[in-house]
Design a protein around this motif. Sequence first.
Motif, short mmCIF file in Angstrom:
data_model
loop_
_atom_site.label_atom_id
_atom_site.label_comp_id
_atom_site.label_asym_id
_atom_site.label_seq_id
_atom_site.Cartn_x
_atom_site.Cartn_y
_atom_site.Cartn_z
N ALA A 249 0.82 -1.21 0.00
CA ALA A 249 0.00 0.00 0.00
C ALA A 249 0.85 1.26 0.00
N GLU A 250 1.87 1.31 0.87
CA GLU A 250 2.70 2.50 0.95
C GLU A 250 3.57 2.65 -0.29
N GLU A 251 4.11 1.54 -0.77
CA GLU A 251 4.98 1.58 -1.94
C GLU A 251 4.21 2.03 -3.19
N SER A 252 3.03 1.50 -3.37
CA SER A 252 2.26 1.87 -4.55
C SER A 252 1.79 3.33 -4.48
N ALA A 253 1.40 3.79 -3.29
CA ALA A 253 0.99 5.19 -3.14
C ALA A 253 2.16 6.13 -3.40
N SER A 254 3.33 5.78 -2.89
CA SER A 254 4.51 6.61 -3.11
C SER A 254 4.87 6.67 -4.59
N ALA A 255 4.78 5.52 -5.28
CA ALA A 255 5.08 5.47 -6.71
C ALA A 255 4.09 6.32 -7.51
N LEU A 256 2.82 6.25 -7.14
CA LEU A 256 1.81 7.01 -7.86
C LEU A 256 2.02 8.52 -7.67
N VAL A 257 2.36 8.93 -6.46
CA VAL A 257 2.64 10.35 -6.21
C VAL A 257 3.84 10.81 -7.04
N LYS A 258 4.87 9.98 -7.11
CA LYS A 258 6.06 10.31 -7.90
C LYS A 258 5.70 10.43 -9.38
N PHE A 259 4.87 9.49 -9.87
CA PHE A 259 4.45 9.54 -11.27
C PHE A 259 3.67 10.82 -11.56
N ALA A 260 2.80 11.20 -10.62
CA ALA A 260 2.02 12.43 -10.80
C ALA A 260 2.94 13.65 -10.87
N ARG A 261 3.97 13.65 -10.04
CA ARG A 261 4.91 14.79 -10.05
C ARG A 261 5.67 14.86 -11.37
N ILE A 262 6.16 13.71 -11.84
CA ILE A 262 6.91 13.69 -13.11
C ILE A 262 6.00 14.04 -14.27
N ASP A 263 4.76 13.57 -14.24
CA ASP A 263 3.81 13.90 -15.31
C ASP A 263 3.54 15.40 -15.34
N GLY A 264 3.48 16.00 -14.16
CA GLY A 264 3.26 17.44 -14.12
C GLY A 264 4.41 18.22 -14.71
N GLN A 265 5.61 17.66 -14.65
CA GLN A 265 6.80 18.33 -15.18
C GLN A 265 7.06 18.01 -16.65
N ASN A 266 6.76 16.77 -17.07
CA ASN A 266 7.16 16.31 -18.40
C ASN A 266 6.01 15.83 -19.29
N ARG A 267 4.78 15.93 -18.83
CA ARG A 267 3.62 15.52 -19.63
C ARG A 267 3.78 14.09 -20.15
N LEU A 268 3.86 13.13 -19.23
CA LEU A 268 3.98 11.74 -19.62
C LEU A 268 2.70 11.22 -20.27
N LEU A 269 1.56 11.56 -19.67
CA LEU A 269 0.29 11.08 -20.19
C LEU A 269 -0.07 11.82 -21.48
N GLY A 270 -0.50 11.03 -22.44
CA GLY A 270 -0.85 11.61 -23.74
C GLY A 270 0.29 11.56 -24.73
N GLY A 271 1.45 11.05 -24.29
CA GLY A 271 2.61 10.97 -25.18
C GLY A 271 2.69 9.64 -25.91
N GLN A 272 3.90 9.28 -26.34
CA GLN A 272 4.09 8.08 -27.15
C GLN A 272 4.29 6.82 -26.31
N VAL A 273 4.56 6.98 -25.03
CA VAL A 273 4.83 5.81 -24.19
C VAL A 273 3.53 5.02 -23.98
N ALA A 274 3.62 3.72 -24.15
CA ALA A 274 2.45 2.86 -23.96
C ALA A 274 2.35 2.36 -22.53
N THR A 275 3.52 2.03 -21.92
CA THR A 275 3.53 1.44 -20.58
C THR A 275 4.59 2.09 -19.71
N PHE A 276 4.18 2.42 -18.48
CA PHE A 276 5.12 2.91 -17.47
C PHE A 276 5.24 1.83 -16.40
N ASP A 277 6.45 1.37 -16.17
CA ASP A 277 6.66 0.28 -15.21
C ASP A 277 7.41 0.81 -13.99
N MET A 278 6.73 0.83 -12.83
CA MET A 278 7.34 1.33 -11.60
C MET A 278 7.45 0.22 -10.56
#
Length: 303
Positions: A249-278
């Motif tokens: 639970a803690e690991e997945s929540a931490s990973a999701l928060v990190k992904f949200a932060r990176i997406d806010g900086q680099n616009r991961l969602l909507g790009g060419q990447v099909a899968t993000f593996d954390m």
Amino acid sequence: MAKIKRSSGKGVRRAAKSQSRAAGARRAKAKTTSFVDKAMGVLPFSEEQWSTIWFTLIIGGAVGLAFVIANLAGVPALAKAQVAVMASDAGFEVQHVRVTGTNRMDERQVYARALAQRDRPMPQVEIEELRSELLNLPWVKDARVSVQLPSTLAIDIVERTPHAVLEKPDKLMLIDAEGVELEPVARESASEMLRISGPGAAKQVEPLDRLLAAAPALGPQVEGAEWVGNRRWNLSFNSGQVLALPEGAEESASALVKFARIDGQNRLLGGQVATFDMRSPPRIYMRVPGRADAVEIGATGNP
């Protein structure tokens, strides 16, 4: 010589007191009657309704008194039977069923169970048994059952709220926030709801809600969640991309928060990447269609 008999003062005083008491009683009765009339005039009941109310109170009191006396005499079973007969003869039996609170469910399911009490004397209505039957219905979160004299059985239903759609091999099922299956749903009707899949996923709805709450900016973009191996989540976004999260639970929540932060900086969602593996924090591996190797992003969010 004639004797003159003088009247007794005590008799006169007694008569005067008697007349005074009678006058006082008449005044008190007049005041009481006036007060009762005013009270009845203020309350929103017609004369016919008042008659029904008084009759109900009198009969109800008589039935209750008979039950108490019979119980004190040591014959409770006979008491219940006799009270039921008296109540039925007086019109105290289920003749009407009123159901409230059913907005989404088919209320015929409620009536089908309530009508088993039809024509039953009020003292014999099995309130707890009926409530237990209603609680077994998928949509019913809670149920309040009561008798309203002289002849109405009132049922108030608290419905469960659809929260997500559970993908099963042969159909889609509406489920609530506790993972309780409510009813099948057509795919077009479930297009705007979160889809949950995977063996045991229904039991993980509450943990999933807590996980998504950790990154509220991403929540509206998540359209599906797959419970993988009974240990972790894969999240699907409305962009068609997938995020694989780690176990815990803690690991997945931490990973999701990190992904949200990176997406806010680099616009991961909507790009060419099909899968993000954390699954192996703090690294993120990205798979792009047409490329054999995965692109790795370090802890800072840079490739």
